[in-house]
Design an enzyme around this catalytic site. Sequence first.
Site, mmCIF file in Angstrom:
data_model
loop_
_atom_site.group_PDB
_atom_site.id
_atom_site.type_symbol
_atom_site.label_atom_id
_atom_site.label_comp_id
_atom_site.label_asym_id
_atom_site.label_seq_id
_atom_site.Cartn_x
_atom_site.Cartn_y
_atom_site.Cartn_z
ATOM 1 N N ASP A 176 -14.391 10.558 -0.979
ATOM 2 C CA ASP A 176 -15.567 9.703 -1.161
ATOM 3 C C ASP A 176 -16.378 9.522 0.119
ATOM 4 O O ASP A 176 -17.523 9.083 0.066
ATOM 5 C CB ASP A 176 -15.128 8.329 -1.695
ATOM 6 C CG ASP A 176 -14.402 8.459 -3.017
ATOM 7 O OD1 ASP A 176 -14.929 9.163 -3.907
ATOM 8 O OD2 ASP A 176 -13.312 7.883 -3.170
ATOM 9 N N ARG A 185 -10.836 17.917 -0.020
ATOM 10 C CA ARG A 185 -12.071 17.713 -0.792
ATOM 11 C C ARG A 185 -13.186 17.240 0.144
ATOM 12 O O ARG A 185 -14.358 17.526 -0.074
ATOM 13 C CB ARG A 185 -11.842 16.696 -1.917
ATOM 14 C CG ARG A 185 -10.771 17.125 -2.926
ATOM 15 C CD ARG A 185 -10.427 16.017 -3.903
ATOM 16 N NE ARG A 185 -9.918 14.832 -3.228
ATOM 17 C CZ ARG A 185 -9.633 13.681 -3.842
ATOM 18 N NH1 ARG A 185 -9.816 13.563 -5.153
ATOM 19 N NH2 ARG A 185 -9.168 12.649 -3.154
ATOM 20 N N HIS A 219 -5.660 6.905 2.214
ATOM 21 C CA HIS A 219 -5.231 7.432 0.909
ATOM 22 C C HIS A 219 -3.787 7.046 0.660
ATOM 23 O O HIS A 219 -2.987 6.947 1.610
ATOM 24 C CB HIS A 219 -5.378 8.964 0.848
ATOM 25 C CG HIS A 219 -5.393 9.484 -0.543
ATOM 26 N ND1 HIS A 219 -4.233 9.790 -1.226
ATOM 27 C CD2 HIS A 219 -6.415 9.703 -1.405
ATOM 28 C CE1 HIS A 219 -4.558 10.202 -2.438
ATOM 29 N NE2 HIS A 219 -5.870 10.156 -2.577
ATOM 30 N N HIS A 226 -10.766 2.890 -5.668
ATOM 31 C CA HIS A 226 -10.637 4.226 -6.261
ATOM 32 C C HIS A 226 -12.028 4.867 -6.298
ATOM 33 O O HIS A 226 -12.672 4.978 -5.273
ATOM 34 C CB HIS A 226 -9.969 4.059 -7.633
ATOM 35 C CG HIS A 226 -9.528 5.322 -8.310
ATOM 36 N ND1 HIS A 226 -9.325 6.514 -7.649
ATOM 37 C CD2 HIS A 226 -9.240 5.581 -9.627
ATOM 38 C CE1 HIS A 226 -8.935 7.446 -8.515
ATOM 39 N NE2 HIS A 226 -8.887 6.908 -9.724
HETATM 40 N N1 CMX Z 1 -9.717 0.451 6.082
HETATM 41 C C1 CMX Z 1 -9.047 -0.657 6.447
HETATM 42 N N2 CMX Z 1 -7.779 -0.925 6.080
HETATM 43 C C2 CMX Z 1 -7.171 0.020 5.340
HETATM 44 C C3 CMX Z 1 -7.776 1.198 4.966
HETATM 45 C C4 CMX Z 1 -9.115 1.400 5.341
HETATM 46 N N3 CMX Z 1 -9.799 2.493 4.976
HETATM 47 N N4 CMX Z 1 -6.910 1.926 4.227
HETATM 48 C C5 CMX Z 1 -5.777 1.200 4.154
HETATM 49 N N5 CMX Z 1 -5.951 0.042 4.821
HETATM 50 C C6 CMX Z 1 -4.990 -1.063 4.922
HETATM 51 C C7 CMX Z 1 -4.616 -1.523 3.527
HETATM 52 O O1 CMX Z 1 -5.603 -2.400 2.981
HETATM 53 C C8 CMX Z 1 -3.293 -2.175 3.767
HETATM 54 O O2 CMX Z 1 -3.540 -3.448 4.329
HETATM 55 P P1 CMX Z 1 -2.589 -4.725 3.983
HETATM 56 O O3 CMX Z 1 -1.255 -4.361 4.574
HETATM 57 O O4 CMX Z 1 -3.282 -5.834 4.649
HETATM 58 O O5 CMX Z 1 -2.549 -4.834 2.508
HETATM 59 C C9 CMX Z 1 -2.687 -1.286 4.851
HETATM 60 O O6 CMX Z 1 -3.779 -0.607 5.467
HETATM 61 C C10 CMX Z 1 -1.708 -0.261 4.311
HETATM 62 O O7 CMX Z 1 -2.357 0.500 3.338
HETATM 63 P P2 CMX Z 1 -1.943 2.042 3.060
HETATM 64 O O8 CMX Z 1 -0.514 2.050 2.648
HETATM 65 O O9 CMX Z 1 -2.336 2.900 4.199
HETATM 66 O O10 CMX Z 1 -2.921 2.426 1.865
HETATM 67 P P3 CMX Z 1 -2.702 2.188 0.293
HETATM 68 O O11 CMX Z 1 -1.899 3.320 -0.232
HETATM 69 O O12 CMX Z 1 -2.209 0.826 0.008
HETATM 70 O O13 CMX Z 1 -4.196 2.276 -0.237
HETATM 71 C C11 CMX Z 1 -6.367 3.149 -0.354
HETATM 72 C C12 CMX Z 1 -4.881 3.488 -0.306
HETATM 73 C C13 CMX Z 1 -7.147 4.435 -0.622
HETATM 74 C C14 CMX Z 1 -6.616 2.186 -1.487
HETATM 75 C C15 CMX Z 1 -6.791 2.559 1.001
HETATM 76 O O14 CMX Z 1 -6.612 3.498 2.020
HETATM 77 C C16 CMX Z 1 -8.208 2.032 1.015
HETATM 78 O O15 CMX Z 1 -8.449 0.888 0.615
HETATM 79 N N6 CMX Z 1 -9.224 2.877 1.462
HETATM 80 C C17 CMX Z 1 -10.598 2.480 1.424
HETATM 81 C C18 CMX Z 1 -11.147 2.609 -0.001
HETATM 82 C C19 CMX Z 1 -11.267 4.059 -0.396
HETATM 83 O O16 CMX Z 1 -11.815 4.888 0.306
HETATM 84 N N7 CMX Z 1 -10.793 4.390 -1.602
HETATM 85 C C20 CMX Z 1 -10.951 5.722 -2.193
HETATM 86 C C21 CMX Z 1 -9.661 6.547 -2.263
HETATM 87 C C22 CMX Z 1 -9.900 7.886 -2.912
HETATM 88 C C23 CMX Z 1 -10.232 7.735 -4.377
HETATM 89 O O17 CMX Z 1 -9.360 7.281 -5.148
HETATM 90 O O18 CMX Z 1 -11.362 8.018 -4.788
#
Ligand code: CMX
Length: 456
Positions: free
Chosen positions: A394, A348, A339, A293
């Site tokens: 971010d 954003r 996301h 997050h």
């Molecule tokens: N890099 C690599 N893998 C990623 C990824 C990324 N940026 N984003 C998602 N994935 C992976 C997930 O880890 C998940 O893997 P598993 O199946 O092995 O568990 C898979 O793709 C499916 O995930 P998703 O449904 O697309 O994404 P979620 O809704 O579960 O998670 C989020 C969303 C933001 C946590 C995820 O995209 C992520 O970890 N991003 C990187 C961290 C980040 O930038 N967070 C900030 C978000 C904005 C904020 O809240 O400030």
Amino acid sequence: MIFNRLISSTQRLCVRSFSTAKPQSLKERLREIIPVEQEKVKKFRAEFGSKVLGETTVDMAYGGMRGIKGLIWETSVLDADEGIRFRNLTIPECQKLLPKAEGGEEPLPEGLFWLLVTGEVPTTEQVRALSADWAARSAIPSYVEDLLDRCPNTLHPMSQFSLAVTALQGESSFAKAYQDGVPKSQYWDYVYEDCNDLIAKLPAVAARIYRNVYKDGKLPASDSKLDYSANFARLLGYNDKGFDELMRLYLTIHSDHEGGNVSAHTTHLVGSALSDPYLAFSAGLNGLAGPLHGLANQEVLRWIFKMQAAVGENPSDQKIKEYLWSTLKAGQVVPGYGHAVLRKTDPRYACQREFALKHLPDNALFKLVSQVYTIAPGVLTEHGKTKNPWPNVDAHSGVLLQHYGFTQEDYYTVLFGVSRALGVTSGLIWARALGFPIERPKSYSTDHLIKLFAKK
Ligand code: CMX
């Protein structure tokens, strides 16, 4: 039909002109709006309360409740493709319509707070009055200063922030009023006071952490003539019109992202137990401090610097591609990308990119982040896991801060937290105004579900 009629009555209220000599205060305006909204919700629920919002599958229950429609959040709605609308206004519309500082071009977060709370665009006079109101509430008690001064510099700034907000709880009007037996119909009034006090005190808390951890621990006095963001910038030690503008934009766009994200939902959940706004928001901050997050803004910078060290100056697209793959093959996420709701580039991110194109087009880090933007979505798509290969908020915020010499990336989530207070406290005010009950969704064990679906 009834619903439509109610919407028009609210809209009529929204276009009232404000021509009195002394501008109407936010609380006075809210006092007028609340009964209208209470009536609207009452009538809407009476007519549509039994309608089905959506189904819940077993995978949704295991999958972080993604897509389950079970929350009411009045202040903003997030569309997967378009991104956030604050009370129905997009970010570019907010940039155009919300009042600015004298000579400034970015919206004042005070105006955004007014918009979130009332659904109305305030006048410049109303926003100036709100800035002055917050300035008058901004002093923090000496025991909170002492607490922060005793924290070791090694304690993460977000832990210090959450600790200080919990400690501010001693100031809560709502907690005192509750002990004195205040009736439920008046909860919102005390929560409103707490929320405004809390927002007003955050710059002094956040700047004290910054000065203690990275500087000599000395803070200037607050300047009540400045707007919230400019005063915060001075407390942090910045006296630069460009940085003031960045803070105004930053504090506006990080404020609210509908109700289901971890920090908003946590604040809402804890508030539903009638924990006061200080307790509720400190819980939300602990969620914001998670790397998936808000802490992602810190992680992005660390990742970019590691990449810079690995790929050298002016890297080829191929080198960046290889670095992205090395991150993914190591089983790590690419911070700043993906996301839970969005399926396109986060607006954003887009507005921060616009800011960079205007104010720092030749910045080397900005160029690198822009280059990653052209490559990462393709790599993430090929990797095939994430549902959204596009950048989120971010991915860009740290680059702008670095340009102005704000280089301490492990502090960046505190800035996110100061902004997030505007959104989640607006939500708390409405949760109490609309009399929302304590939250208690139903849970099951795996064995129970197996019995339910697989017993035969
Ligand atoms: N890099 C690599 N893998 C990623 C990824 C990324 N940026 N984003 C998602 N994935 C992976 C997930 O880890 C998940 O893997 P598993 O199946 O092995 O568990 C898979 O793709 C499916 O995930 P998703 O449904 O697309 O994404 P979620 O809704 O579960 O998670 C989020 C969303 C933001 C946590 C995820 O995209 C992520 O970890 N991003 C990187 C961290 C980040 O930038 N967070 C900030 C978000 C904005 C904020 O809240 O400030």
